[in-house]
Design an enzyme around this catalytic site. Sequence first.
Site, PDB file in Angstrom:
ATOM      1  N   HIS A  84       0.817  -1.206   0.000  1.00  6.35           N
ATOM      2  CA  HIS A  84       0.000   0.000   0.000  1.00  6.35           C
ATOM      3  C   HIS A  84       0.857   1.265   0.000  1.00  6.35           C
ATOM      4  O   HIS A  84       0.507   2.260  -0.638  1.00  6.35           O
ATOM      5  CB  HIS A  84      -0.919  -0.014   1.220  1.00  6.35           C
ATOM      6  CG  HIS A  84      -1.981   1.027   1.209  1.00  6.35           C
ATOM      7  ND1 HIS A  84      -3.068   0.978   0.366  1.00  6.35           N
ATOM      8  CD2 HIS A  84      -2.132   2.167   1.934  1.00  6.35           C
ATOM      9  CE1 HIS A  84      -3.838   2.034   0.578  1.00  6.35           C
ATOM     10  NE2 HIS A  84      -3.292   2.764   1.521  1.00  6.35           N
TER      11      HIS A  84
ATOM     12  N   TYR B  97       4.430   0.467  -3.105  1.00  5.58           N
ATOM     13  CA  TYR B  97       4.182   0.143  -4.521  1.00  5.58           C
ATOM     14  C   TYR B  97       5.283  -0.768  -5.066  1.00  5.58           C
ATOM     15  O   TYR B  97       5.704  -0.648  -6.210  1.00  5.58           O
ATOM     16  CB  TYR B  97       4.105   1.429  -5.348  1.00  5.58           C
ATOM     17  CG  TYR B  97       2.850   2.240  -5.147  1.00  5.58           C
ATOM     18  CD1 TYR B  97       2.159   2.771  -6.229  1.00  5.58           C
ATOM     19  CD2 TYR B  97       2.340   2.483  -3.882  1.00  5.58           C
ATOM     20  CE1 TYR B  97       1.004   3.508  -6.061  1.00  5.58           C
ATOM     21  CE2 TYR B  97       1.185   3.218  -3.699  1.00  5.58           C
ATOM     22  CZ  TYR B  97       0.519   3.732  -4.788  1.00  5.58           C
ATOM     23  OH  TYR B  97      -0.629   4.451  -4.623  1.00  5.58           O
TER      24      TYR B  97
ATOM     25  N   HIS C 168     -10.130   2.886  -0.742  1.00  5.65           N
ATOM     26  CA  HIS C 168     -10.322   2.527   0.667  1.00  5.65           C
ATOM     27  C   HIS C 168     -11.171   1.260   0.706  1.00  5.65           C
ATOM     28  O   HIS C 168     -12.181   1.177   1.405  1.00  5.65           O
ATOM     29  CB  HIS C 168     -10.974   3.674   1.450  1.00  5.65           C
ATOM     30  CG  HIS C 168     -10.224   4.003   2.707  1.00  5.65           C
ATOM     31  ND1 HIS C 168     -10.836   4.226   3.913  1.00  5.65           N
ATOM     32  CD2 HIS C 168      -8.890   4.119   2.957  1.00  5.65           C
ATOM     33  CE1 HIS C 168      -9.926   4.486   4.841  1.00  5.65           C
ATOM     34  NE2 HIS C 168      -8.737   4.431   4.277  1.00  5.65           N
TER      35      HIS C 168
ATOM     36  N   ARG D  28      -7.582  15.470   2.356  1.00  2.84           N
ATOM     37  CA  ARG D  28      -6.323  15.984   2.920  1.00  2.84           C
ATOM     38  C   ARG D  28      -5.207  15.979   1.873  1.00  2.84           C
ATOM     39  O   ARG D  28      -4.345  16.863   1.883  1.00  2.84           O
ATOM     40  CB  ARG D  28      -5.926  15.170   4.153  1.00  2.84           C
ATOM     41  CG  ARG D  28      -6.860  15.415   5.330  1.00  2.84           C
ATOM     42  CD  ARG D  28      -6.319  14.854   6.629  1.00  2.84           C
ATOM     43  NE  ARG D  28      -6.225  13.407   6.626  1.00  2.84           N
ATOM     44  CZ  ARG D  28      -7.252  12.588   6.845  1.00  2.84           C
ATOM     45  NH1 ARG D  28      -8.460  13.083   7.080  1.00  2.84           N
ATOM     46  NH2 ARG D  28      -7.072  11.280   6.843  1.00  2.84           N
ATOM     47  N   ASP D  29      -5.215  14.997   0.978  1.00  7.39           N
ATOM     48  CA  ASP D  29      -4.218  15.006  -0.096  1.00  7.39           C
ATOM     49  C   ASP D  29      -4.331  16.263  -0.949  1.00  7.39           C
ATOM     50  O   ASP D  29      -3.335  16.720  -1.525  1.00  7.39           O
ATOM     51  CB  ASP D  29      -4.395  13.775  -0.991  1.00  7.39           C
ATOM     52  CG  ASP D  29      -3.789  12.520  -0.380  1.00  7.39           C
ATOM     53  OD1 ASP D  29      -2.944  12.647   0.515  1.00  7.39           O
ATOM     54  OD2 ASP D  29      -4.165  11.412  -0.804  1.00  7.39           O
TER      55      ASP D  29
ATOM     56  N   GLU E   7      -3.157   5.359  12.557  1.00 14.22           N
ATOM     57  CA  GLU E   7      -3.684   6.094  11.407  1.00 14.22           C
ATOM     58  C   GLU E   7      -4.908   6.906  11.803  1.00 14.22           C
ATOM     59  O   GLU E   7      -5.855   7.060  11.030  1.00 14.22           O
ATOM     60  CB  GLU E   7      -3.991   5.128  10.261  1.00 14.22           C
ATOM     61  CG  GLU E   7      -2.733   4.470   9.705  1.00 14.22           C
ATOM     62  CD  GLU E   7      -2.985   3.564   8.513  1.00 14.22           C
ATOM     63  OE1 GLU E   7      -4.092   3.614   7.943  1.00 14.22           O
ATOM     64  OE2 GLU E   7      -2.078   2.793   8.155  1.00 14.22           O
ATOM     65  N   SER E   8      -4.891   7.422  13.035  1.00 14.46           N
ATOM     66  CA  SER E   8      -5.954   8.333  13.460  1.00 14.46           C
ATOM     67  C   SER E   8      -6.108   9.440  12.428  1.00 14.46           C
ATOM     68  O   SER E   8      -5.131   9.900  11.828  1.00 14.46           O
ATOM     69  CB  SER E   8      -5.623   8.934  14.829  1.00 14.46           C
ATOM     70  OG  SER E   8      -5.638   7.939  15.832  1.00 14.46           O
ATOM     71  N   GLN E   9      -7.327   9.877  12.257  1.00 19.09           N
ATOM     72  CA  GLN E   9      -7.645  10.802  11.172  1.00 19.09           C
ATOM     73  C   GLN E   9      -7.418  12.270  11.548  1.00 19.09           C
ATOM     74  O   GLN E   9      -7.188  12.609  12.702  1.00 19.09           O
ATOM     75  CB  GLN E   9      -9.097  10.601  10.766  1.00 19.09           C
ATOM     76  CG  GLN E   9      -9.379   9.233  10.174  1.00 19.09           C
ATOM     77  CD  GLN E   9      -8.761   9.068   8.805  1.00 19.09           C
ATOM     78  OE1 GLN E   9      -9.258   9.593   7.811  1.00 19.09           O
ATOM     79  NE2 GLN E   9      -7.669   8.337   8.734  1.00 19.09           N
TER      80      GLN E   9
ATOM     81  N   ASN F 252      -3.206   5.695  -7.790  1.00 19.66           N
ATOM     82  CA  ASN F 252      -3.149   4.784  -6.667  1.00 19.66           C
ATOM     83  C   ASN F 252      -3.238   3.357  -7.205  1.00 19.66           C
ATOM     84  O   ASN F 252      -3.929   3.109  -8.189  1.00 19.66           O
ATOM     85  CB  ASN F 252      -4.327   5.092  -5.726  1.00 19.66           C
ATOM     86  CG  ASN F 252      -4.507   4.076  -4.610  1.00 19.66           C
ATOM     87  OD1 ASN F 252      -5.561   3.469  -4.474  1.00 19.66           O
ATOM     88  ND2 ASN F 252      -3.497   3.889  -3.798  1.00 19.66           N
TER      89      ASN F 252
END
Length: 743
Positions: A55, A58, A101, A122-123, A318-320, A536
């Site tokens: 993930h 790559y 996702h 966010r990206d 990986e809290s948002q 992705n």
Amino acid sequence: MSERPVSLAGEPKADVEQARAFGLTPDEYRKIEQIIGRTPTYTELGVFSVMWSEHCSYKSSRIHLRKLPSKSELVVQGPGENAGAIDVGDGWAAVFKIESHNHPSFVEPYQGAATGVGGILRDIFTMGARPVASMNSLKFGSFDHPRTRYLLGGVVGGIGGYGNCVGVPTVAGEVMFDAAYDANILVNAFCLGLVRTGEMMSAKARGVGNPVLYVGSATGRDGIHGASMASAEFDKESEAKRPAVQVGDPFTEKLLIEACLEAGRTGAIVAIQDMGAAGLTSSSSEMPSHGGLGIELDLDKVPLREANLTPYEILLSESQERMLIVAERGREAELQAVFEKWDLHAVVIGRITDDQRWRARWHGQVVADIPIGALADDAPLYDRPAAAPKTQASAKTSTVKHPEPSRAMRALLDSPNVASKKWVYRQYDSIVQSNTVLGPGSDAAVLRIKNSRRAMALKVDSNPRACALDPYLGAVGVVCEAARNVACAGARPVGITNCLNYGNPERPEVMWQFIRGVDGLRDASLAFGAPVVSGNVSFYNETEGHPIPPTPTIAVLGVMPDVAKHVTQHFKNPGDAIVIVRTGKPSLAASEYAELFGIDGGQLGAIDLAREAALVEGLVEGAEQGLIRSAHDIAEGGLAVSMAEACFNPRAILGAEVELGRAGSADADDFFGEGASTVILSIAPADVTIVEKLFVGRGLEFAVIGKVIANPRLKIGEAIDEDVSALQRIYEDAIPRRLRGGD
């Protein structure tokens, strides 16, 4: 100089068996030992496992993705940053990307889909762009499967719940139902933002001694090893992976958007990156590495939701709604004041160093000390074996009797894959921010650019059935369809982002599908002059050895100089001529008709990319000259279904009288075939000759096949004579009826 990290009391031993548990191979574990010259600590092993996961790294796809074209005179930013960017004119750049996702959404559909939206947002705003539009591509199992209704409701609820609250419109998308996705749904989320050219922010750190700030929400235990979960097949224990799914808070995300954009305007930000997959680990290693630098983190200063988190948990969470910022030294307080205004954490947790090491301290001790390039840039690179699968006999038959055309059309309009997706998109706010000119339910979405006459068109497409028949031609066809849809709206395709969804890359047949798909994407991108600027890869979409069909999902951005010239799909004026323009004869291969009635549609036909590009140019030129009153791409269900959809004008239902014999012999392929690019146009009778020259001059097939009528009936030769209102009721009730428990 590197320091020997300490192993913490009570932590499991870091060895090859623990590496296996983390998803690393024995060879990868031995490579880690060689890189650092010793046995890693448990924390270091965890860090390597997420950064070397498929993930994040790559490792199975990078050598093939390099084939994709990524440059043009309009490209402002290509692959390598958080998102790609295209110059759309008048001083604006469109920043956009699509990501998967899938695994989290299957395990926990609401939060999986919601955090997928939050992550892609966010990206975009880490690039300094304000998010202005979202899209999604969703694949679910058959309605006969017991989990489909649950997953559909959860995913759609999560997308709407997050996107609506954060105030970004969802303007387009696609939904498909097929038994091939019973055990592996796909949730691909797209976002587009706008930024002034020259004001874009970067994820490349610079400046030894510059402070590193943690901003946004506090860190918890949610999402630990989420990147690893996304890099493995599902099995019977997948339900137990719920703790690896993050929990989103869209209201905090909204504050974070405003705070980051305001902070960007201060000029005090050197670099910024989302704490997405692999959390603090990925952002803290990638930003310095891209600048040829190092970093030192003080984990004691990281804001926590729980007091007893270990370094391993802090680094892998990986809290948002969290960001990492490299600031200009001496301007920390300036940035902290901005984030305090928005009631968000902004804490200095480290500094940039010149030793190219990634170092983390906790309670005064070094708990991780790794060459930074080993994490961000030097993950294993695999050129995996690839081999075409053995041909399997089709379960369909060419001897099945074709149904009567009217019955077939009604059945197709009732198919969830053809029917209206209004039940889905009515749960999304599609008009917030007041930029949406054309929203869900159209061939493509159209967005105005405020204080400009210019506009953008967006479309996301996929065709797994075609890709299963031929991964190369299927991928080419998907790009053609997305580009064609954008052109139907009157926009010229200028950029592509992709989400490449496949099974386990360790299987040679899956790797072959992937490579052929990338080749198809490359060739189609070159043909349209629309570079691939972001994307992705999502592998391991399979359960207990059963992979999904190859599903490359393509999103295309188009631009138009005058938003007033945009075109919609619906017929508008009785008496207008109905025209079809096409690059070749349609076929039943990979069609919804063949799937629905169990008919062998045969193999995909060749695609002439020069003719596809000519069709797009003709559509754009016709729109710019104001000659096209409506344009609708023939896709799922073929011409008969598309003709009905063109009659479903929301302002006033219209009808159509058509004779397919004018465009060749009328058979099931003509009524319901897909494949080759075909567009239905409606044109003022006085303009037919001009429009004909526009397309015939480009070597395309052009035929007037009928006219728009005021009487709301759809008549196609002697075979179909249906009340349009009745057809629309079938079309709009197909999905709600199934959700109510109907057949």
